[in-house]
Design an enzyme around this catalytic site. Structure first.
Site, PDB file in Angstrom:
ATOM      1  CG  HIS A  68     -53.183  -2.303 -32.167  1.00 47.24           C
ATOM      2  ND1 HIS A  68     -54.228  -3.119 -32.684  1.00 47.24           N
ATOM      3  CD2 HIS A  68     -52.615  -2.997 -31.204  1.00 47.24           C
ATOM      4  CE1 HIS A  68     -54.242  -4.272 -31.932  1.00 47.24           C
ATOM      5  NE2 HIS A  68     -53.402  -4.026 -30.845  1.00 47.24           N
ATOM      6  CG  ASP A  70     -53.418  -2.598 -36.761  1.00 45.09           C
ATOM      7  OD1 ASP A  70     -53.449  -2.034 -35.757  1.00 45.09           O
ATOM      8  OD2 ASP A  70     -52.480  -3.290 -36.979  1.00 45.09           O
ATOM      9  CG  ASP A 101     -55.226  -7.794 -29.675  1.00 43.01           C
ATOM     10  OD1 ASP A 101     -54.843  -6.551 -29.545  1.00 43.01           O
ATOM     11  OD2 ASP A 101     -54.630  -8.819 -30.387  1.00 43.01           O
ATOM     12  CD  GLU A 135     -49.584  -4.726 -31.761  1.00 37.97           C
ATOM     13  OE1 GLU A 135     -48.952  -5.370 -31.017  1.00 37.97           O
ATOM     14  OE2 GLU A 135     -50.575  -5.437 -32.301  1.00 37.97           O
ATOM     15  CD  GLU A 136     -52.739  -7.234 -33.774  1.00 37.87           C
ATOM     16  OE1 GLU A 136     -52.010  -8.108 -34.106  1.00 37.87           O
ATOM     17  OE2 GLU A 136     -53.690  -7.523 -32.998  1.00 37.87           O
ATOM     18  CD  GLU A 164     -51.269  -5.048 -27.614  1.00 35.89           C
ATOM     19  OE1 GLU A 164     -52.285  -6.059 -27.648  1.00 35.89           O
ATOM     20  OE2 GLU A 164     -50.902  -4.558 -28.584  1.00 35.89           O
ATOM     21  CG  HIS A 350     -54.828 -12.593 -32.708  1.00 37.85           C
ATOM     22  ND1 HIS A 350     -53.403 -12.588 -33.282  1.00 37.85           N
ATOM     23  CD2 HIS A 350     -54.794 -11.477 -32.240  1.00 37.85           C
ATOM     24  CE1 HIS A 350     -52.788 -11.572 -33.077  1.00 37.85           C
ATOM     25  NE2 HIS A 350     -53.734 -10.751 -32.573  1.00 37.85           N
TER      26      HIS A 350
END
Length: 378
Positions: A68, A70, A101, A135-136, A164, A350
């Protein structure tokens, strides 16, 4: 020292402020590189989400890289040591939102394919890329929709490597070969509002629910198995009251989640929870949300190829794990594909000052390339 091709690409991707569901041009960068390698590209936009499917070759087996573009929001900008969308290398670490990520993984996938195809232009089978920008976020118009699109024309993914961040203390120490299922519930317990000094004229839903909550928390749902820990029940939010101290609330809202193993089904969990609640004097409504079924890839050709690649590049044996949250692998595995997750260390994902080791990005590209070697070279 000049940046390598993989580092340059990772920086290009990090520069794009692709806060979910925005792609911010990341996919354009990837598509340009893949088209140069002979991939056929399908841009697939569903609602506000940009996705693409790329494939090189038309024969089986089909090896797919999934990921992903995003990223999660940055959080307070003043807490970052550098601008989150200005990739910065300091003390051997690449800083920026999405560095771990998972934009470094995306860059490593591209350069691994470039190196692999340069050495093996007539490799067997096919290589695919399934890339989303959802995805997020809600994950409603991303990978799940692309998979539906592929299934409608019977295009079968044989194996899939999701980028991931799976590693813990060092790159490649963990690969995820499965994930627990995730089943959420919103329970509303209905009581009767009243004055707190006259409880006999009201019906407090908090008090009514307390014994049931205790039973839910103490229930053993299963014992897990060789691949999964026991199923867990956790309450995430409890809300009731009017905001003052002299009113008994009329309703209680409880949000909870099960992370469940392959020992259980979501149907079995729902039935058991509802039977438990029905044993208590509760007037309630319950809404369920299944966000993913558990999946497991048992040791086979994909895992063997990845293990051999890590052994050759890193010099140690990797560990299989099903820990952590959900990923888009939950949408791919039900098609019958072998699915694993392999990416950089996840300690900073994150977080403020998200970062990844510069050296690890290069190693990851080599691992991906060696995995292709093991799977697509006769």
């Amino acid at each position: 020292m000049n940046d390598s091709a993989t580092i340059k690409l990772a920086k290009q991707l990090i520069e794009r402020p692709s806060v979910t569901p925005e792609d911010a041009g990341c996919q354009d960068i990837m598509i340009e590189r893949l088209e140069a390698l002979g991939f056929n590209i399908e841009r697939l936009r569903f609602a506000e989400v940009d996705n693409f499917w790329a494939r090189r070759g038309d024969t089986a087996p089909l090896f797919v890289f999934a990921g992903h573009t995003d990223v999660v929001p940055t959080g307070p900008l003043d807490e970052w040591d550098s601008d989150p969308f200005t990739p910065t290398i300091k003390s051997g670490q690449l800083f920026g939102r999405g560095a771990a990520d998972m934009k470094s993984s995306l860059a490593a996938m591209i350069t691994a394919c470039e190196a692999f195809i340069a050495e093996n232009p007539t490799h067997k089978g096919s290589i695919g890329f399934l890339i989303t920008s959802d995805e997020e976020g809600p994950a409603k118009n991303g990978t799940v929709r692309v998979i539906e699109h592929l299934q409608q024309r019977n295009e079968q993914i044989d194996v899939c490597l999701v980028g991931e961040p799976s590693s813990t203390t060092k790159l490649g120490d963990i690969i995820k070969n499965g994930r627990r299922g995730s089943l959420g519930g919103t329970l509303t317990v209905h009581g009767e509002q009243g004055h707190i000094a006259y409880p006999h004229l009201a019906n407090n839903p908090i008090h009514l629910f307390a014994p049931a909550l205790q039973e839910l928390c103490s229930t053993e749902w299963d014992q897990g198995n060789n691949f999964f820990p026991p199923t867990s029940f956790q309450v995430s939010n409890i809300n009731a009251g009017t905001g003052v101290t002299n009113v008994i609330p009329g309703t209680l809202v409880v949000e909870f989640n099960f992370r469940f193993s392959t020992e259980l089904t979501d149907t079995a969990i729902r039935k058991k929870v509802e039977a438990l609640l029905n044993n208590h004097p509760l007037n309630y409504t319950l809404d369920w949300n299944l966000s993913g079924q558990p999946f497991l890839t048992k040791p086979d050709t994909l895992i063997e190829s990845v293990q051999a690649a890590i052994r050759e590049v890193c010099g140690f044996e990797t560990e299989l794990s099903t820990s952590g949250g959900t990923s888009d692998g939950r949408f791919i595995a039900p098609t019958g594909a072998q699915v694993i997750e392999l990416g950089p260390c996840n300690a900073s994902i994150h977080k403020i000052n998200e970062n990844v080791s510069v050296a690890d990005i290069e190693v990851l590209s080599k691992i991906y390339q060696k995995t292709l070697d093991g799977f697509l070279i006769p």
